[in-house]
Write an enzyme that holds these catalytic residues in place. Sequence first.
Site, PDB file in Angstrom:
ATOM      1  N   ARG A 266       0.840  -1.202   0.000  1.00  0.00           N
ATOM      2  CA  ARG A 266       0.000   0.000   0.000  1.00  0.00           C
ATOM      3  C   ARG A 266       0.871   1.247   0.000  1.00  0.00           C
ATOM      4  O   ARG A 266       1.794   1.370   0.813  1.00  0.00           O
ATOM      5  CB  ARG A 266      -0.930   0.003   1.219  1.00  0.00           C
ATOM      6  CG  ARG A 266      -1.853  -1.200   1.249  1.00  0.00           C
ATOM      7  CD  ARG A 266      -2.847  -1.151   2.371  1.00  0.00           C
ATOM      8  NE  ARG A 266      -3.632  -2.377   2.429  1.00  0.00           N
ATOM      9  CZ  ARG A 266      -4.581  -2.626   3.327  1.00  0.00           C
ATOM     10  NH1 ARG A 266      -4.872  -1.716   4.250  1.00  0.00           N
ATOM     11  NH2 ARG A 266      -5.236  -3.771   3.303  1.00  0.00           N
TER      12      ARG A 266
ATOM     13  N   ARG B  67       1.596   1.320  10.191  1.00  0.00           N
ATOM     14  CA  ARG B  67       1.254   1.755   8.828  1.00  0.00           C
ATOM     15  C   ARG B  67       2.491   1.633   7.942  1.00  0.00           C
ATOM     16  O   ARG B  67       3.273   2.565   7.798  1.00  0.00           O
ATOM     17  CB  ARG B  67       0.732   3.189   8.847  1.00  0.00           C
ATOM     18  CG  ARG B  67      -0.072   3.576   7.613  1.00  0.00           C
ATOM     19  CD  ARG B  67      -0.623   4.989   7.750  1.00  0.00           C
ATOM     20  NE  ARG B  67      -1.534   5.109   8.863  1.00  0.00           N
ATOM     21  CZ  ARG B  67      -2.831   4.790   8.833  1.00  0.00           C
ATOM     22  NH1 ARG B  67      -3.356   4.332   7.729  1.00  0.00           N
ATOM     23  NH2 ARG B  67      -3.590   4.950   9.894  1.00  0.00           N
TER      24      ARG B  67
ATOM     25  N   GLU C 183      -6.839  -0.471  15.423  1.00  0.00           N
ATOM     26  CA  GLU C 183      -7.407  -1.490  14.539  1.00  0.00           C
ATOM     27  C   GLU C 183      -6.410  -2.606  14.247  1.00  0.00           C
ATOM     28  O   GLU C 183      -5.246  -2.358  13.939  1.00  0.00           O
ATOM     29  CB  GLU C 183      -7.844  -0.849  13.211  1.00  0.00           C
ATOM     30  CG  GLU C 183      -8.423  -1.845  12.225  1.00  0.00           C
ATOM     31  CD  GLU C 183      -8.452  -1.325  10.799  1.00  0.00           C
ATOM     32  OE1 GLU C 183      -8.533  -2.157   9.886  1.00  0.00           O
ATOM     33  OE2 GLU C 183      -8.379  -0.089  10.602  1.00  0.00           O
TER      34      GLU C 183
ATOM     35  N   SER D 181     -10.571  -5.985  10.369  1.00  0.00           N
ATOM     36  CA  SER D 181     -11.772  -5.318   9.870  1.00  0.00           C
ATOM     37  C   SER D 181     -12.599  -6.361   9.140  1.00  0.00           C
ATOM     38  O   SER D 181     -12.123  -6.978   8.185  1.00  0.00           O
ATOM     39  CB  SER D 181     -11.388  -4.171   8.936  1.00  0.00           C
ATOM     40  OG  SER D 181     -12.489  -3.354   8.653  1.00  0.00           O
TER      41      SER D 181
ATOM     42  N   ARG E   2       0.705  -5.764  13.000  1.00  0.00           N
ATOM     43  CA  ARG E   2       0.028  -5.118  14.133  1.00  0.00           C
ATOM     44  C   ARG E   2      -0.098  -6.090  15.299  1.00  0.00           C
ATOM     45  O   ARG E   2      -0.092  -5.670  16.455  1.00  0.00           O
ATOM     46  CB  ARG E   2      -1.328  -4.588  13.690  1.00  0.00           C
ATOM     47  CG  ARG E   2      -1.206  -3.454  12.674  1.00  0.00           C
ATOM     48  CD  ARG E   2      -2.533  -2.777  12.376  1.00  0.00           C
ATOM     49  NE  ARG E   2      -2.330  -1.662  11.438  1.00  0.00           N
ATOM     50  CZ  ARG E   2      -3.161  -0.646  11.279  1.00  0.00           C
ATOM     51  NH1 ARG E   2      -4.272  -0.587  12.008  1.00  0.00           N
ATOM     52  NH2 ARG E   2      -2.911   0.314  10.422  1.00  0.00           N
TER      53      ARG E   2
END
Length: 426
Positions: free
Chosen positions: A262, A277, A349, A352, A390
């Site tokens: 990403r 991130r 988070e 999801s 994460r």
Amino acid sequence: MLDLKLIRTETDFVKEKLATRGVDAQEIDDLLALDQKRRDLIVKSETMKANRNTVSDEISQLKRNKEDASDKIEQMKQVSADIKALDEQLTTIAEDVSDKTSRLPNIPNDEVPVGLTEDGSVELRKWGEIPTFADFKPKSHWEIGEDLGILDFERGAKVSGSRFLYYVGQGARLERAIYNFFLDENEKAGFTEVLPPYMVNSESMFGTGQFPKFKEDVYSLKEADETLIPTAEVPLVNYYRDEVIPTEKLPVYFTALTPAFRSEAGSAGRDTRGLIRLHQFNKVEMVKFTKPEDSWNELESLTTHAEELLQKLGLAYHVITLTTGDMSFTAAMTHDLEVWLPFQDRYREISSCSNTTDFQARRAHIQYRDDNGKLQYVHTLNGSGLAVGRTVAAVLENYQNADGTVDIPEALQPYMGGQTKITKED
């Protein structure tokens, strides 16, 4: 993609629902005006073609009767040219209609909290005790990892740029232990493991909703129609693109460990340190294909399964339902799992879980036959089970000790060869 017939017949409903996602009603009106123009042109084109066929029959009759047909022939040459120009115009307008429709997000479920920002998300439940550190102040996961010599951000930046890193020694082993644990647990829950391609074409990115709206957030290869996957959701959902899934196979559960790439174009200045991130990270994804009547129960079971992974790791978390404006473009409802990170003193988070209803299936043309033999679109669901980096961050922060070591959660110890603690690398 939304059903254009639904937009035509239930315009006010669609406007009301999409307004909660930040879509201006004028966008719907512009789309419908263009669609009406397209439909009018179709009628005009079909009328002209029918007339051309009639006159062509008349020309044939005149020729059989040895009569002069030159005037009608010239007339038909012009009509044919007009039809060709009209059809070219129709093609352009049809592409515009498709493009405008493809940029509209999914319609949110009635139970989704309304809000254009993340404020207003509803907490559904909490699990676990938030750890306390009476004898020392908890460190960040990046500081822990660097001190132990298991995370090397400096060399990652040197070799690849910011937001890249090396996992070293016990760090690499911990990451491997986590994703193998996830895959094994997913298999026990009935998911079929898949090892998919890491590059996909534009049709696949369109099918899952990344294209055309989010092209700036991905890594595309300049010399080919290929994009590095931003999530395994893309190749997993597109496995059945342009296919009819045999009804007896439903529901289908897939899971995959892949890297995710990403560009994070819209996140400048956010989470610039650590594992939260990154431009490249590993993720274990879960995807479901279901009948429409089963998809909402499947969303709850998907979320519950992701929770069980965190429970087995002993990590405190809560589950929230995202607002209409905060959930993904394709989702009709999203439950986020947020794990507790002691250094940040907040939940972040880690998974999801979304029901996209028939939104992706309509874009990717994935269908099944209902009890009457009629073709229907399946519903697709996706969920992170879990974002591996994460999870590493959560383990390092929640299981840290005053002496800088990190205890290994019991569930991961078999995957670490029985090792119970991470100590400083020599």
